[in-house]
Design a protein around this motif. Structure first.
Motif, mmCIF file in Angstrom:
data_model
loop_
_atom_site.group_PDB
_atom_site.id
_atom_site.type_symbol
_atom_site.label_atom_id
_atom_site.label_comp_id
_atom_site.label_asym_id
_atom_site.label_seq_id
_atom_site.Cartn_x
_atom_site.Cartn_y
_atom_site.Cartn_z
ATOM 1 N N ILE A 14 0.836 -1.204 0.000
ATOM 2 C CA ILE A 14 0.000 0.000 0.000
ATOM 3 C C ILE A 14 0.871 1.256 0.000
ATOM 4 C CG2 ILE A 14 -1.615 1.346 1.402
ATOM 5 C CD1 ILE A 14 -2.929 -1.300 2.192
ATOM 6 N N CYS A 15 1.940 1.244 0.800
ATOM 7 C CA CYS A 15 2.854 2.406 0.837
ATOM 8 C C CYS A 15 3.510 2.647 -0.518
ATOM 9 C CB CYS A 15 3.923 2.188 1.912
ATOM 10 S SG CYS A 15 3.317 2.328 3.595
ATOM 11 N N VAL A 16 3.917 1.538 -1.174
ATOM 12 C CA VAL A 16 4.529 1.674 -2.501
ATOM 13 C C VAL A 16 3.522 2.240 -3.500
ATOM 14 C CG1 VAL A 16 5.493 0.398 -4.454
ATOM 15 C CG2 VAL A 16 6.248 -0.127 -2.140
ATOM 16 N N LEU A 17 2.285 1.746 -3.467
ATOM 17 C CA LEU A 17 1.264 2.223 -4.388
ATOM 18 C C LEU A 17 0.909 3.689 -4.132
ATOM 19 C CD1 LEU A 17 -1.132 -0.868 -4.534
ATOM 20 C CD2 LEU A 17 0.453 -0.077 -6.301
ATOM 21 N N VAL A 18 0.824 4.071 -2.857
ATOM 22 C CA VAL A 18 0.552 5.478 -2.525
ATOM 23 C C VAL A 18 1.662 6.370 -3.080
ATOM 24 C CG1 VAL A 18 0.411 7.150 -0.651
ATOM 25 C CG2 VAL A 18 -0.861 5.010 -0.510
ATOM 26 N N SER A 19 2.915 5.925 -2.893
ATOM 27 C CA SER A 19 4.050 6.708 -3.404
ATOM 28 C C SER A 19 3.999 6.842 -4.914
ATOM 29 C CB SER A 19 5.363 6.032 -2.979
ATOM 30 O OG SER A 19 6.476 6.723 -3.514
ATOM 31 N N LEU A 20 3.708 5.734 -5.610
ATOM 32 C CA LEU A 20 3.609 5.783 -7.073
ATOM 33 C C LEU A 20 2.484 6.712 -7.521
ATOM 34 C CD1 LEU A 20 4.119 2.030 -8.071
ATOM 35 C CD2 LEU A 20 5.641 3.939 -8.582
ATOM 36 N N GLY A 21 1.333 6.584 -6.892
ATOM 37 C CA GLY A 21 0.187 7.398 -7.286
ATOM 38 C C GLY A 21 0.415 8.875 -7.065
ATOM 39 N N VAL A 22 0.954 9.227 -5.901
ATOM 40 C CA VAL A 22 1.190 10.636 -5.581
ATOM 41 C C VAL A 22 2.242 11.228 -6.519
ATOM 42 C CG1 VAL A 22 2.100 12.215 -3.840
ATOM 43 C CG2 VAL A 22 0.454 10.451 -3.178
ATOM 44 N N ASN A 23 3.328 10.484 -6.765
ATOM 45 C CA ASN A 23 4.383 10.975 -7.667
ATOM 46 C C ASN A 23 3.844 11.186 -9.079
ATOM 47 O OD1 ASN A 23 6.740 11.267 -6.067
ATOM 48 N ND2 ASN A 23 6.969 9.056 -5.968
ATOM 49 N N ALA A 24 3.087 10.211 -9.566
ATOM 50 C CA ALA A 24 2.547 10.325 -10.918
ATOM 51 C C ALA A 24 1.598 11.506 -11.022
ATOM 52 C CB ALA A 24 1.832 9.028 -11.301
ATOM 53 N N LEU A 25 0.746 11.687 -10.004
ATOM 54 C CA LEU A 25 -0.224 12.784 -10.026
ATOM 55 C C LEU A 25 0.469 14.141 -10.014
ATOM 56 C CD1 LEU A 25 -3.159 13.711 -9.971
ATOM 57 C CD2 LEU A 25 -3.077 13.565 -7.472
ATOM 58 N N PHE A 26 1.466 14.294 -9.148
ATOM 59 C CA PHE A 26 2.128 15.594 -9.027
ATOM 60 C C PHE A 26 3.055 15.869 -10.208
ATOM 61 C CE2 PHE A 26 0.590 15.445 -4.699
ATOM 62 C CZ PHE A 26 0.304 16.779 -4.457
ATOM 63 N N LEU A 27 3.618 14.831 -10.831
ATOM 64 C CA LEU A 27 4.381 15.052 -12.062
ATOM 65 C C LEU A 27 3.467 15.570 -13.162
ATOM 66 C CD1 LEU A 27 6.847 12.011 -12.245
ATOM 67 C CD2 LEU A 27 7.440 14.428 -12.034
ATOM 68 N N GLY A 28 2.255 15.040 -13.216
ATOM 69 C CA GLY A 28 1.290 15.544 -14.191
ATOM 70 C C GLY A 28 0.930 16.992 -13.932
ATOM 71 N N ILE A 29 0.740 17.349 -12.660
ATOM 72 C CA ILE A 29 0.417 18.739 -12.322
ATOM 73 C C ILE A 29 1.572 19.671 -12.691
ATOM 74 C CG2 ILE A 29 -0.043 20.319 -10.406
ATOM 75 C CD1 ILE A 29 -1.553 18.017 -9.050
ATOM 76 N N ILE A 30 2.800 19.234 -12.400
ATOM 77 C CA ILE A 30 3.977 20.029 -12.774
ATOM 78 C C ILE A 30 4.024 20.209 -14.292
ATOM 79 C CG2 ILE A 30 6.501 20.018 -12.869
ATOM 80 C CD1 ILE A 30 6.453 18.620 -10.139
ATOM 81 N N GLY A 31 3.700 19.135 -15.039
ATOM 82 C CA GLY A 31 3.673 19.234 -16.497
ATOM 83 C C GLY A 31 2.684 20.267 -16.983
ATOM 84 N N GLU A 32 1.510 20.347 -16.340
ATOM 85 C CA GLU A 32 0.510 21.340 -16.730
ATOM 86 C C GLU A 32 1.026 22.762 -16.511
ATOM 87 O OE1 GLU A 32 -2.831 21.314 -18.067
ATOM 88 O OE2 GLU A 32 -1.836 19.505 -18.785
ATOM 89 N N TYR A 33 1.667 22.989 -15.376
ATOM 90 C CA TYR A 33 2.203 24.331 -15.110
ATOM 91 C C TYR A 33 3.346 24.667 -16.063
ATOM 92 C CZ TYR A 33 -0.564 25.348 -10.962
ATOM 93 O OH TYR A 33 -1.605 25.637 -10.115
ATOM 94 N N LEU A 34 4.201 23.679 -16.368
ATOM 95 C CA LEU A 34 5.270 23.918 -17.332
ATOM 96 C C LEU A 34 4.689 24.282 -18.696
ATOM 97 C CD1 LEU A 34 7.918 21.141 -16.549
ATOM 98 C CD2 LEU A 34 8.201 23.605 -16.334
ATOM 99 N N GLY A 35 3.616 23.603 -19.078
ATOM 100 C CA GLY A 35 2.977 23.917 -20.351
ATOM 101 C C GLY A 35 2.469 25.345 -20.384
ATOM 102 N N ARG A 36 1.907 25.809 -19.282
ATOM 103 C CA ARG A 36 1.418 27.182 -19.230
ATOM 104 C C ARG A 36 2.552 28.190 -19.237
ATOM 105 N NH1 ARG A 36 -2.428 24.050 -18.030
ATOM 106 N NH2 ARG A 36 -4.632 24.665 -17.893
ATOM 107 N N VAL A 37 3.652 27.867 -18.584
ATOM 108 C CA VAL A 37 4.824 28.739 -18.626
ATOM 109 C C VAL A 37 5.363 28.816 -20.065
ATOM 110 C CG1 VAL A 37 7.222 28.981 -17.893
ATOM 111 C CG2 VAL A 37 5.477 28.373 -16.232
ATOM 112 N N TYR A 38 5.409 27.657 -20.739
ATOM 113 C CA TYR A 38 5.889 27.624 -22.117
ATOM 114 C C TYR A 38 5.013 28.485 -23.032
ATOM 115 C CZ TYR A 38 6.655 25.804 -26.816
ATOM 116 O OH TYR A 38 6.877 25.688 -28.148
ATOM 117 N N LEU A 39 3.697 28.336 -22.876
ATOM 118 C CA LEU A 39 2.787 29.122 -23.709
ATOM 119 C C LEU A 39 2.906 30.604 -23.408
ATOM 120 C CD1 LEU A 39 -0.397 26.857 -23.670
ATOM 121 C CD2 LEU A 39 1.212 27.204 -25.549
#
Length: 300
Positions: free
Chosen positions: A275-300
């Motif tokens: 469960i701890c491993v899955l929580v870590s994977l899920g949180v990392n994946a989610l926040f990497l996606g959020i960072i990608g969205e902000y990077l996209g807005r900075v790029y635009l």
């Protein structure tokens, strides 16, 4: 009262090791200059991307004998796209026409470009119906144009190369863009204005071989995708959300299974670790996606 001054049309030619083509192009452009002369003045600009043959020497000789010719030589090879952009920045014309030095694009089409410009179009580009190249490279180009147009934030003309006319307002907008890795086709398409394409058949290169090998074409393709689209970043967001959803189901499954079976099926602490491993994977994946969205807005 002095007659009204003619408008100036600039012909921009980026060159790299084109000693066998440069004089031939100059001669091929003379009838075009003559046809335009009643209404327009013309200048011819060569941007030499640090050629290692006699390209610069021949271009300089042309400039010495013809005041319409101007030559700029780079201190090193800065790449084809930068060579194009420099030519645009140095040109003084009310309209600029870019043409390659290898005569694969017919100079006679410049007159058609100018006619469309006179009708009110600020960008006129050639659309290549046929090109005398190998099947594989032609197929790869077709795939590239399709993918870039599909991913782009704005429509990109397919099978349109660098043979084009752009009006002065477009040039001024390009000058305002500080792009370290320019992709000129995408930049011009994204600027807007009235644009139109003219279909034509591209001829076979008469002298030497193309300076674009597979590696350079691949690098240009990557620049084309990254400079016209934030979809790669958005794919990271979608992937992060999908992975987070999967890990949520996994956490729920292991939590229920741990409560239902306990130590009867699994050793102590097994479910907790999973469960701890899955929580870590899920949180990392989610926040990497959020960072990608902000990077996209900075790029635009």
């Amino acid at each position: 009262m002095s007659p009204q001054a003619k408008q100036l049309i600039s012909i921009v030619v980026p060159v790299l090791n084109e000693e066998n083509n440069i004089v031939a192009l100059y001669n091929a452009l003379q009838p075009i200059f003559e046809a335009l002369s009643p209404r327009y003045d013309c200048e011819l600009i060569f941007t030499d991307n640090h050629s290692t043959d006699r390209t610069f020497e021949l271009a300089a000789e042309l400039a010495e004998h013809d005041p319409r010719v101007r030559v700029f030589r780079f201190s090193r090879n800065f790449g084809f796209q930068r060579s194009i952009l420099t030519g645009y920045q140095k040109a003084r014309g009310h309209a600029l026409v870019q043409i390659d030095c290898d005569l694969q694009d017919p100079p006679s089409m410049i007159l058609d470009f100018v006619k469309k410009w006179e009708e009110g179009y600020q960008v006129v580009y050639g659309i290549r119906r046929k090109r005398k190249e190998g099947f594989i490279i032609t197929a790869l180009r077709g795939i590239f144009y399709y993918v870039v147009d599909l991913l782009s934030e704005f429509p990109l003309p397919r099978q349109a190369g660098d043979f084009r006319l752009i009006a002065r307002p477009v040039v001024e907008e390009l000058k305002r863009m500080e792009e370290p890795f320019p992709y000129i086709r995408g930049m011009i398409a994204g600027i807007g204005f009235n644009q139109i394409g003219i279909p034509y058949d591209r001829q076979e290169r008469k002298h030497d071989s193309s300076k674009f090998n597979f590696t350079k074409l691949l690098a240009l393709a990557i620049d084309g995708i990254l400079n016209t689209s934030v979809m790669p970043l958005r794919m990271a967001t979608y992937t992060g959300m999908f992975v987070s959803l999967l890990t949520s189901f996994g956490i729920l499954f292991y939590l229920i299974a741990a409560l239902a079976y306990g130590r009867e099926k699994w050793p102590s602490g097994f479910a907790t670790i999973i469960i701890c491993v899955l929580v870590s994977l899920g949180v990392n994946a989610l926040f990497l996606g959020i960072i990608g969205e902000y990077l996209g807005r900075v790029y635009l």
